[in-house]
Design an enzyme around this catalytic site. Sequence first.
Site, short mmCIF file in Angstrom:
data_model
loop_
_atom_site.label_atom_id
_atom_site.label_comp_id
_atom_site.label_asym_id
_atom_site.label_seq_id
_atom_site.Cartn_x
_atom_site.Cartn_y
_atom_site.Cartn_z
N CYS A 30 0.85 -1.19 0.00
CA CYS A 30 0.00 0.00 0.00
C CYS A 30 0.88 1.24 0.00
O CYS A 30 1.50 1.56 1.02
CB CYS A 30 -0.93 -0.01 1.22
SG CYS A 30 -1.93 1.48 1.38
N CYS B 207 -0.19 3.79 2.54
CA CYS B 207 0.04 3.32 3.92
C CYS B 207 1.54 3.31 4.24
O CYS B 207 1.95 3.76 5.31
CB CYS B 207 -0.49 1.90 4.10
SG CYS B 207 -2.21 1.66 3.68
N ASP B 208 2.32 2.75 3.34
CA ASP B 208 3.72 2.48 3.62
C ASP B 208 4.70 3.42 2.92
O ASP B 208 5.89 3.40 3.21
CB ASP B 208 4.05 1.03 3.24
CG ASP B 208 3.20 0.04 4.00
OD1 ASP B 208 2.89 0.30 5.17
OD2 ASP B 208 2.82 -1.00 3.42
#
Length: 183
Positions: free
Chosen positions: A74, A77-78
């Site tokens: 992601c 996200c990351d």
Amino acid sequence: TDYVKNAREQAESFGARIIQAIITSVDKVKDDFILHFRNGEVKTKTLCLATGAEHRKLGIEGEKKFEGRGVSYCATCDGPFFRNKKIIVVGGGDSACDEANYLSTLSDDVTLIHRKGQFRAQKAVANRVLNNPKIKCVFNTTVQEIKGDMKVTSIVTKNTVTGELSEIPADGAHTISGNAANI
């Protein structure tokens, strides 16, 4: 998690009734849906299906080994973990192009690798990548292996036209859903 708890409480405060059950079938009768499950059924005017998603993986050596240690799924996200790092995005569709553009806001060193000679992405999406000075595009190339010790340090690629193998330094491998993967 707190997010799930809060979402549930908010839905219930608006009158939602939450039932956890395995649905065995769904019927549409006039304007209603009838959901059948082991211990009964529910009739509703509205039905929202959330079937989940599965990340598309490259299925190459090193991918599983480095999950959580450079390989992620992601970008939003990351992506911050890869700030100012060497990031490689693999794919040629809308997802890959969108994520490469996003990751270019975190790093000046983004490489987008695609197995074909041109992107499958919508023209406007592809053009944003092609015109982004922070993204290097590499066509007719596949990723063969993800290498590293405690974390990702490089990837091995293969040119689909010449068969030539190359190794590209990378600080992380990021695989996304759709027809793309980021490294």
